[in-house]
Enzyme design. Structure first.
Site, PDB file in Angstrom:
ATOM      1  N   THR A   1       0.807  -1.232   0.000  1.00 53.62           N
ATOM      2  CA  THR A   1       0.000   0.000   0.000  1.00 53.62           C
ATOM      3  C   THR A   1       0.838   1.278   0.000  1.00 53.62           C
ATOM      4  O   THR A   1       1.880   1.354   0.640  1.00 53.62           O
ATOM      5  CB  THR A   1      -0.916  -0.006   1.248  1.00 53.62           C
ATOM      6  OG1 THR A   1      -1.716  -1.179   1.204  1.00 53.62           O
ATOM      7  CG2 THR A   1      -1.812   1.215   1.303  1.00 53.62           C
ATOM      8  N   GLU A   2       0.336   2.272  -0.726  1.00 49.99           N
ATOM      9  CA  GLU A   2       0.932   3.611  -0.696  1.00 49.99           C
ATOM     10  C   GLU A   2      -0.191   4.630  -0.559  1.00 49.99           C
ATOM     11  O   GLU A   2      -1.375   4.275  -0.708  1.00 49.99           O
ATOM     12  CB  GLU A   2       1.715   3.870  -1.995  1.00 49.99           C
ATOM     13  CG  GLU A   2       2.888   2.925  -2.168  1.00 49.99           C
ATOM     14  CD  GLU A   2       3.663   3.146  -3.454  1.00 49.99           C
ATOM     15  OE1 GLU A   2       3.371   4.143  -4.172  1.00 49.99           O
ATOM     16  OE2 GLU A   2       4.555   2.337  -3.741  1.00 49.99           O
TER      17      GLU A   2
ATOM     18  N   GLY B   1      -4.240   2.121  -2.768  1.00 52.34           N
ATOM     19  CA  GLY B   1      -4.838   1.241  -1.755  1.00 52.34           C
ATOM     20  C   GLY B   1      -5.527   0.103  -2.487  1.00 52.34           C
ATOM     21  O   GLY B   1      -4.922  -0.918  -2.804  1.00 52.34           O
TER      22      GLY B   1
ATOM     23  N   ILE C   1       1.830   0.224   7.028  1.00 56.33           N
ATOM     24  CA  ILE C   1       2.392  -1.127   7.004  1.00 56.33           C
ATOM     25  C   ILE C   1       2.389  -1.740   8.401  1.00 56.33           C
ATOM     26  O   ILE C   1       3.056  -1.247   9.319  1.00 56.33           O
ATOM     27  CB  ILE C   1       3.820  -1.118   6.404  1.00 56.33           C
ATOM     28  CG1 ILE C   1       3.805  -0.450   5.012  1.00 56.33           C
ATOM     29  CG2 ILE C   1       4.385  -2.541   6.335  1.00 56.33           C
ATOM     30  CD1 ILE C   1       2.809  -1.030   3.997  1.00 56.33           C
TER      31      ILE C   1
ATOM     32  N   ALA D   1      -3.499 -15.265   2.044  1.00 58.38           N
ATOM     33  CA  ALA D   1      -3.670 -14.705   3.393  1.00 58.38           C
ATOM     34  C   ALA D   1      -5.126 -14.424   3.759  1.00 58.38           C
ATOM     35  O   ALA D   1      -5.476 -14.415   4.945  1.00 58.38           O
ATOM     36  CB  ALA D   1      -2.865 -13.410   3.500  1.00 58.38           C
ATOM     37  N   ARG D   2      -5.978 -14.199   2.768  1.00 52.23           N
ATOM     38  CA  ARG D   2      -7.338 -13.720   3.080  1.00 52.23           C
ATOM     39  C   ARG D   2      -8.181 -14.682   3.913  1.00 52.23           C
ATOM     40  O   ARG D   2      -8.939 -14.225   4.779  1.00 52.23           O
ATOM     41  CB  ARG D   2      -8.049 -13.294   1.790  1.00 52.23           C
ATOM     42  CG  ARG D   2      -7.559 -11.931   1.331  1.00 52.23           C
ATOM     43  CD  ARG D   2      -8.092 -11.500  -0.011  1.00 52.23           C
ATOM     44  NE  ARG D   2      -7.553 -10.175  -0.343  1.00 52.23           N
ATOM     45  CZ  ARG D   2      -7.431  -9.699  -1.570  1.00 52.23           C
ATOM     46  NH1 ARG D   2      -7.823 -10.415  -2.604  1.00 52.23           N
ATOM     47  NH2 ARG D   2      -6.940  -8.497  -1.776  1.00 52.23           N
TER      48      ARG D   2
ATOM     49  N   GLN E   1     -24.984  -3.633  21.508  1.00 52.23           N
ATOM     50  CA  GLN E   1     -26.419  -3.386  21.705  1.00 52.23           C
ATOM     51  C   GLN E   1     -26.983  -4.259  22.828  1.00 52.23           C
ATOM     52  O   GLN E   1     -27.759  -3.793  23.659  1.00 52.23           O
ATOM     53  CB  GLN E   1     -27.164  -3.661  20.384  1.00 52.23           C
ATOM     54  CG  GLN E   1     -28.582  -3.155  20.364  1.00 52.23           C
ATOM     55  CD  GLN E   1     -28.655  -1.627  20.385  1.00 52.23           C
ATOM     56  OE1 GLN E   1     -27.708  -0.949  20.018  1.00 52.23           O
ATOM     57  NE2 GLN E   1     -29.771  -1.097  20.857  1.00 52.23           N
TER      58      GLN E   1
ATOM     59  N   GLU F   1      -6.278  -5.835   3.955  1.00 52.10           N
ATOM     60  CA  GLU F   1      -6.063  -6.970   3.026  1.00 52.10           C
ATOM     61  C   GLU F   1      -7.110  -7.002   1.913  1.00 52.10           C
ATOM     62  O   GLU F   1      -7.571  -8.057   1.498  1.00 52.10           O
ATOM     63  CB  GLU F   1      -5.949  -8.292   3.798  1.00 52.10           C
ATOM     64  CG  GLU F   1      -4.659  -8.300   4.608  1.00 52.10           C
ATOM     65  CD  GLU F   1      -4.126  -9.654   4.976  1.00 52.10           C
ATOM     66  OE1 GLU F   1      -4.405 -10.628   4.268  1.00 52.10           O
ATOM     67  OE2 GLU F   1      -3.388  -9.710   5.973  1.00 52.10           O
ATOM     68  N   GLY F   2      -7.461  -5.802   1.479  1.00 57.77           N
ATOM     69  CA  GLY F   2      -8.461  -5.652   0.420  1.00 57.77           C
ATOM     70  C   GLY F   2      -9.814  -5.345   1.027  1.00 57.77           C
ATOM     71  O   GLY F   2     -10.342  -6.154   1.796  1.00 57.77           O
TER      72      GLY F   2
HETATM   73  N1  COS Z   1      -3.470 -14.253  -9.006  1.00 56.31           N
HETATM   74  C1  COS Z   1      -2.674 -14.241 -10.080  1.00 56.31           C
HETATM   75  N2  COS Z   1      -2.714 -13.246 -10.995  1.00 56.31           N
HETATM   76  C2  COS Z   1      -3.583 -12.231 -10.806  1.00 56.31           C
HETATM   77  C3  COS Z   1      -4.441 -12.194  -9.697  1.00 56.31           C
HETATM   78  C4  COS Z   1      -4.371 -13.268  -8.782  1.00 56.31           C
HETATM   79  N3  COS Z   1      -5.157 -13.293  -7.697  1.00 56.31           N
HETATM   80  N4  COS Z   1      -5.198 -11.084  -9.774  1.00 56.31           N
HETATM   81  C5  COS Z   1      -4.823 -10.443 -10.881  1.00 56.31           C
HETATM   82  N5  COS Z   1      -3.850 -11.142 -11.498  1.00 56.31           N
HETATM   83  C6  COS Z   1      -3.168 -10.781 -12.763  1.00 56.31           C
HETATM   84  C7  COS Z   1      -4.173 -10.621 -13.889  1.00 56.31           C
HETATM   85  O1  COS Z   1      -4.414 -11.859 -14.532  1.00 56.31           O
HETATM   86  C8  COS Z   1      -3.468  -9.651 -14.799  1.00 56.31           C
HETATM   87  O2  COS Z   1      -2.485 -10.345 -15.526  1.00 56.31           O
HETATM   88  P1  COS Z   1      -2.229 -10.002 -17.083  1.00 56.31           P
HETATM   89  O3  COS Z   1      -1.636  -8.615 -17.091  1.00 56.31           O
HETATM   90  O4  COS Z   1      -1.256 -11.052 -17.510  1.00 56.31           O
HETATM   91  O5  COS Z   1      -3.553 -10.055 -17.752  1.00 56.31           O
HETATM   92  C9  COS Z   1      -2.738  -8.740 -13.833  1.00 56.31           C
HETATM   93  O6  COS Z   1      -2.569  -9.493 -12.618  1.00 56.31           O
HETATM   94  C10 COS Z   1      -3.503  -7.474 -13.525  1.00 56.31           C
HETATM   95  O7  COS Z   1      -4.777  -7.849 -13.071  1.00 56.31           O
HETATM   96  P2  COS Z   1      -6.042  -6.873 -13.078  1.00 56.31           P
HETATM   97  O8  COS Z   1      -6.120  -6.210 -14.419  1.00 56.31           O
HETATM   98  O9  COS Z   1      -7.211  -7.624 -12.588  1.00 56.31           O
HETATM   99  O10 COS Z   1      -5.544  -5.787 -12.020  1.00 56.31           O
HETATM  100  P3  COS Z   1      -6.269  -4.505 -11.459  1.00 56.31           P
HETATM  101  O11 COS Z   1      -5.286  -3.396 -11.514  1.00 56.31           O
HETATM  102  O12 COS Z   1      -7.607  -4.310 -12.108  1.00 56.31           O
HETATM  103  O13 COS Z   1      -6.472  -4.859  -9.894  1.00 56.31           O
HETATM  104  C11 COS Z   1      -7.443  -5.833  -7.933  1.00 56.31           C
HETATM  105  C12 COS Z   1      -7.080  -5.978  -9.424  1.00 56.31           C
HETATM  106  C13 COS Z   1      -8.418  -4.705  -7.682  1.00 56.31           C
HETATM  107  C14 COS Z   1      -8.067  -7.167  -7.576  1.00 56.31           C
HETATM  108  C15 COS Z   1      -6.155  -5.624  -7.126  1.00 56.31           C
HETATM  109  O14 COS Z   1      -5.623  -4.337  -7.371  1.00 56.31           O
HETATM  110  C16 COS Z   1      -6.361  -5.768  -5.637  1.00 56.31           C
HETATM  111  O15 COS Z   1      -6.399  -6.882  -5.113  1.00 56.31           O
HETATM  112  N6  COS Z   1      -6.507  -4.656  -4.925  1.00 56.31           N
HETATM  113  C17 COS Z   1      -6.593  -4.688  -3.480  1.00 56.31           C
HETATM  114  C18 COS Z   1      -5.238  -4.635  -2.904  1.00 56.31           C
HETATM  115  C19 COS Z   1      -5.251  -5.023  -1.478  1.00 56.31           C
HETATM  116  O16 COS Z   1      -5.787  -6.038  -1.073  1.00 56.31           O
HETATM  117  N7  COS Z   1      -4.633  -4.181  -0.671  1.00 56.31           N
HETATM  118  C20 COS Z   1      -4.570  -4.439   0.733  1.00 56.31           C
HETATM  119  C21 COS Z   1      -3.304  -3.963   1.263  1.00 56.31           C
HETATM  120  S1  COS Z   1      -2.049  -5.111   1.206  1.00 56.31           S
HETATM  121  S2  COS Z   1      -2.271  -5.953   2.967  1.00 56.31           S
END
Ligand code: COS
Length: 386
Positions: A127-128, A132, A158, A243-244, A338, A365-366
């Site tokens: 995260t930055e 997020g 973090i 982890a989820r 409550q 974690e999302g």
């Molecule tokens: N496993 C393997 N590959 C994955 C994946 C997964 N779970 N999720 C995405 N990918 C791959 C995709 O297949 C895609 O690959 P290609 O470029 O080869 O097509 C690439 O990663 C990008 O995927 P996508 O286009 O779906 O990415 P987005 O930028 O749209 O983001 C989300 C997807 C929103 C799901 C992601 O940004 C996310 O999980 N965000 C939340 C982050 C988070 O949980 N933060 C919490 C803080 S860390 S504790």
């Protein structure tokens, strides 16, 4: 009577051990840790002594060789005591997963034994400030400078920041390539140009420490690249997938603790000449709480076992196992306040802390909205394939 999940003797031992630690070591100090925003070092030592940091690490690297299910069983029980403390423990696994999943043999041999022994905590840095939910928008850069990497940027919020010795972080190595231009790295506390921001002040989860990681012309050796260059986004996504379910399990443990407090109170509290548990308004709340907790537990356990069974793509299941139990934890802890009424709102009772703590489960974690995106995206793909 509880549902029988047919745990092995070893799994039952993990449950009992973690419950004992929660009751004897965590519950007596949780209010104080929360009040003082104190990092739970003593409890981390107890968990290390019980070998729990090595739960998910293969035996060849000094761990117990358990899987996602064993990890979920452990954090559920610890979370029954305090999720701030449990997050400190669980975040170390989150930080360790990238090494486990993508590390070279040398990297695993170098880092995992100390992690398994609980000698070193790990933190995960994705995260930055501007990235997020949109994890691919990270701006931290890592530049190949011949015989070393130079990292610049700041990671935000973090968990275990400043306390951990080892950091797995994601930085952009090829900005123009978007998500495919990110790479993962291992950082060590003490690396040149690596420092920490101030400890954040939080609504809940106050025993857990949250800081910025600041990289200012930070120099690290070439062999700290984790996985291949350009693989960083996949490292992050696969780490989060693994982890989820643990976050779901933390939700189950927290919700169970809130239910236990609610039933205990409802049996003792007398109003209108009778214990309030005799009123249907209270009974129905307790019944909903208990049913939703059991459904959450069943989902987390089933998903964790499915993952351990070796399925390849489990993003959807993993997201479900985080989404449902954490929404339930928020609802159950709110209802617990409550049931306890005015007393529930006071700090003398533990449920106000539980409610404050629960909120983060729907965010970190999302966010739960992101979990729904992941689930919907998987459905879209699955149905297109049929
Ligand atoms: N496993 C393997 N590959 C994955 C994946 C997964 N779970 N999720 C995405 N990918 C791959 C995709 O297949 C895609 O690959 P290609 O470029 O080869 O097509 C690439 O990663 C990008 O995927 P996508 O286009 O779906 O990415 P987005 O930028 O749209 O983001 C989300 C997807 C929103 C799901 C992601 O940004 C996310 O999980 N965000 C939340 C982050 C988070 O949980 N933060 C919490 C803080 S860390 S504790």
């Amino acid at each position: 009577m509880s549902v029988n999940y047919f745990l092995t003797e070893e799994q039952q031992m993990i449950v009992e051990l973690c419950r004992q630690i929660a009751e004897e070591k965590i519950v007596p100090v949780r209010a104080e840790l929360d009040r003082n925003e104190e990092f739970p070092w003593e409890i981390m030592k107890d968990l290390a002594q019980a070998d729990l940091f090595g739960l998910y690490i293969p035996e060849e690297y000094g761990g117990l060789g358990g899987g996602t299910f064993e990890n979920c069983l452990a954090v559920e029980q610890l979370a029954w005591g305090c999720i701030g403390v449990t997050t400190t423990f669980a975040a170390s696994a989150l930080g360790g997963y990238p090494i486990l999943l993508f590390g070279s043999k040398e990297q695993k041999e170098r880092y995992l034994p100390d992690v398994a022994a609980g000698k070193k905590l790990v933190a995960f840095g994705l995260t930055e400030a501007g990235a997020g939910s949109d994890a691919a928008a990270i701006k931290t850069t890592a530049v190949d400078a011949g015989d070393h990497w130079v990292i610049n940027g700041t990671k935000q919020w973090i968990t275990n920041g400043g306390e951990a010795e080892i950091y797995t972080i994601i930085a952009m190595t090829d900005k123009h390539k978007g998500a495919r231009g990110a790479s993962a790295f291992i950082l060590e506390k003490g690396d040149e140009g690596f420092s920490f921001g101030k400890k954040e002040k939080k609504m809940g989860l106050r025993a857990s420490s949250t800081r910025e990681l600041i990289f200012n012309e930070c120099r690290i050796p070439k062999d700290r690249l984790l996985g291949r260059r350009g693989q960083g986004f996949i490292v992050a996504m696969r780490t989060l997938d693994l982890a989820r379910p643990g976050i779901g399990a933390i939700g189950v443990g927290l919700a169970q603790a809130a239910l236990d407090e609610s039933v205990k109170y409802a049996k003792e509290r007398v109003q209108f000449g009778q214990p309030i548990i005799s009123f249907q308004a209270i009974q129905h709340m307790l019944a909903d709480m208990a049913t939703e907790i059991e459904a959450s537990r069943a989902l987390v356990y089933a998903v964790a076992r499915t993952i351990d069974g070796g399925v390849k793509n489990f993003s959807k299941l993993s997201a479900m196992s985080k989404l449902f139990p954490t929404d339930v934890a928020m609802k159950v802890t709110t209802d617990a306040v409550q049931v306890l009424g005015g007393y529930g709102y006071m700090q003398e009772y533990p449920v106000e802390k539980m409610m404050r703590d629960a909120k983060i489960l729907q965010i970190y974690e999302g966010t739960n909205q992101i979990q729904k995106n992941v689930i919907a995206q998987a459905l879209n793909k699955e149905y297109a394939a049929k």
